[in-house]
Design a protein around this motif. Structure first.
Motif, short mmCIF file in Angstrom:
data_model
loop_
_atom_site.label_atom_id
_atom_site.label_comp_id
_atom_site.label_asym_id
_atom_site.label_seq_id
_atom_site.Cartn_x
_atom_site.Cartn_y
_atom_site.Cartn_z
N PRO A 70 102.46 -11.27 -19.82
CA PRO A 70 101.09 -11.77 -19.94
C PRO A 70 100.62 -11.79 -21.39
CG PRO A 70 101.11 -9.50 -19.14
CD PRO A 70 102.53 -9.95 -19.16
N TRP A 71 99.45 -12.37 -21.64
CA TRP A 71 98.93 -12.52 -22.99
C TRP A 71 98.71 -11.18 -23.69
CZ3 TRP A 71 94.41 -10.19 -24.33
CH2 TRP A 71 93.59 -9.76 -23.27
N TRP A 72 98.31 -10.17 -22.88
CA TRP A 72 98.02 -8.88 -23.51
C TRP A 72 99.28 -8.18 -24.00
CZ3 TRP A 72 100.60 -5.14 -20.93
CH2 TRP A 72 100.85 -5.33 -19.56
N LEU A 73 100.43 -8.50 -23.39
CA LEU A 73 101.68 -7.92 -23.85
C LEU A 73 102.05 -8.47 -25.23
CD1 LEU A 73 104.03 -6.06 -23.20
CD2 LEU A 73 105.19 -7.99 -22.10
N MET A 76 99.90 -6.77 -27.68
CA MET A 76 100.44 -5.43 -27.94
C MET A 76 101.63 -5.50 -28.90
SD MET A 76 100.29 -3.51 -24.23
CE MET A 76 101.32 -2.17 -24.88
N GLY A 77 102.43 -6.57 -28.75
CA GLY A 77 103.57 -6.73 -29.65
C GLY A 77 103.12 -6.85 -31.09
N ARG A 78 102.04 -7.60 -31.31
CA ARG A 78 101.51 -7.72 -32.67
C ARG A 78 100.99 -6.39 -33.19
NH1 ARG A 78 99.19 -12.49 -30.34
NH2 ARG A 78 100.29 -14.38 -31.02
N ASP A 79 100.33 -5.63 -32.32
CA ASP A 79 99.80 -4.33 -32.72
C ASP A 79 100.93 -3.37 -33.08
OD1 ASP A 79 97.25 -5.24 -32.25
OD2 ASP A 79 97.12 -4.38 -30.23
N VAL A 186 110.40 9.30 -33.08
CA VAL A 186 111.45 8.43 -32.55
C VAL A 186 110.84 7.29 -31.73
CG1 VAL A 186 113.39 8.31 -30.94
CG2 VAL A 186 113.22 10.22 -32.54
N LEU A 187 109.84 7.60 -30.91
CA LEU A 187 109.19 6.59 -30.07
C LEU A 187 108.55 5.49 -30.92
CD1 LEU A 187 108.26 5.55 -27.32
CD2 LEU A 187 106.25 7.04 -27.52
N LEU A 188 107.83 5.88 -31.97
CA LEU A 188 107.20 4.90 -32.85
C LEU A 188 108.25 4.00 -33.49
CD1 LEU A 188 104.46 7.09 -34.59
CD2 LEU A 188 104.10 5.29 -32.90
N THR A 189 109.35 4.61 -33.92
CA THR A 189 110.42 3.84 -34.55
C THR A 189 111.01 2.82 -33.59
OG1 THR A 189 110.98 5.73 -35.97
CG2 THR A 189 112.67 4.03 -35.69
N ILE A 190 111.25 3.23 -32.36
CA ILE A 190 111.82 2.33 -31.35
C ILE A 190 110.86 1.18 -31.03
CG2 ILE A 190 112.51 2.16 -28.93
CD1 ILE A 190 113.66 4.97 -29.18
N LEU A 191 109.59 1.50 -30.84
CA LEU A 191 108.60 0.48 -30.48
C LEU A 191 108.46 -0.59 -31.58
CD1 LEU A 191 105.80 2.62 -28.80
CD2 LEU A 191 107.43 1.08 -27.69
N ARG A 196 109.69 -6.34 -33.16
CA ARG A 196 110.17 -7.34 -34.11
C ARG A 196 111.03 -8.40 -33.42
NH1 ARG A 196 107.10 -7.96 -37.90
NH2 ARG A 196 108.65 -8.65 -39.42
N VAL A 197 111.83 -7.98 -32.46
CA VAL A 197 112.63 -8.94 -31.69
C VAL A 197 111.73 -9.72 -30.75
CG1 VAL A 197 114.58 -9.22 -30.10
CG2 VAL A 197 114.65 -7.42 -31.83
N TYR A 198 110.79 -9.04 -30.13
CA TYR A 198 109.86 -9.69 -29.20
C TYR A 198 109.03 -10.77 -29.89
CZ TYR A 198 106.17 -10.17 -25.67
OH TYR A 198 105.29 -10.67 -24.73
N MET A 199 108.68 -10.52 -31.15
CA MET A 199 107.90 -11.51 -31.90
C MET A 199 108.77 -12.63 -32.45
SD MET A 199 104.91 -10.28 -31.54
CE MET A 199 103.97 -11.32 -32.63
#
Length: 242
Positions: A70-73, A76-79, A186-191, A196-199
């Motif tokens: 959805p649009w909100w995902l 979130m990717g940009r954030d 680690v979580l922040l690094t993974i996200l 970057r791939v999602y965008m």
């Protein structure tokens, strides 16, 4: 009973510091070897098919300009991708530096600044050296100007968040708190890497290389910090009374 095992493990680690350091060194060497293998595969073009398949999996079938979900995902990717941006990472480093200043951990502060600063230089040199083009398979969801390999956002997120996590965890006495801080890092690094791939601005192997390079840098940071502490040039790691 579990707490007794944890306390016993802490005591064992204190008596076998060199063995613990050797284990960390082994993990670092494996990561370096994996990174070297990945660089070779990318240079030979062996990862092109895998990169394309993963990138296409994150796009809506029939409309490559639309990421899945959805649009909100997508928002979130940009954030999340902003968490690996220069402004956020510099601000995070400054906040962590003030934290160490308030705790009178001057050496940790200087060491953090040196680690992050040298990491930025290393990332820039790597990008210029490999000069891999950005993905042209899908539209980019974020503005990009530099080369693609390795992912600068992923690498710098790993360097900054993992290094800060390691240095802050060292001054916390509780084992649970140490683990929590490192898990957040680690979580922040993974996200950041996934975003970057999602965008669509990086190939998956760009991100993998960034994670590996940043992780190696953070582990080297930990080993050097422990070595400096043993020689009296840096504050010692805090432990629970056990």
């Amino acid at each position: 009973m579990k707490s007794e095992y944890v306390i016993a493990l802490i005591k064992w680690s204190r008596r076998h510091v060199e063995l613990t350091t050797l284990s960390l060194l082994s993990v670092t060497l494996v990561a370096i070897w994996t990174l070297a293998e990945l660089i070779e595969e990318v240079a030979e073009g062996s990862t092109q098919s895998l990169d394309r398949d993963i990138l296409l999996l994150l796009r809506t079938s029939g409309d490559l300009s639309d990421p899945i979900g959805p649009w909100w995902l997508e928002e979130m990717g940009r954030d999340l991708t902003a968490l690996g941006g220069v402004a956020v990472l510099v601000l995070t480093t400054l906040i962590a530096s003030v934290f160490f200043l308030l705790r009178h951990r001057w050496t940790s502060m200087l060491y953090l600044v040196a680690t992050v600063g040298s990491g930025i230089v290393l990332s820039s040199i790597a990008k210029e050296f490999f000069d891999r083009p950005r993905p042209d398979l899908v539209p980019h969801g974020s503005m990009v100007q530099t080369a693609s390999f390795p992912s600068g956002h992923s690498m710098m997120a790993a360097i900054v968040y993992l290094s800060i996590g390691v240095l802050i965890a060292r001054v916390q006495p509780g084992l649970i708190l140490k683990v929590y801080i490192l898990m957040v890092a680690v979580l922040l690094t993974i996200l950041v890497g996934i975003s970057r791939v999602y965008m669509g601005v990086h190939w998956p192997t760009d991100v993998a290389a960034g994670w590996l390079a940043g992780g190696v840098w953070a582990m080297i940071c930990l080993m050097v910090a422990d070595r400096l502490a043993k020689r009296g040039h840096m504050e010692h790691e805090a432990h629970e009374d056990a």
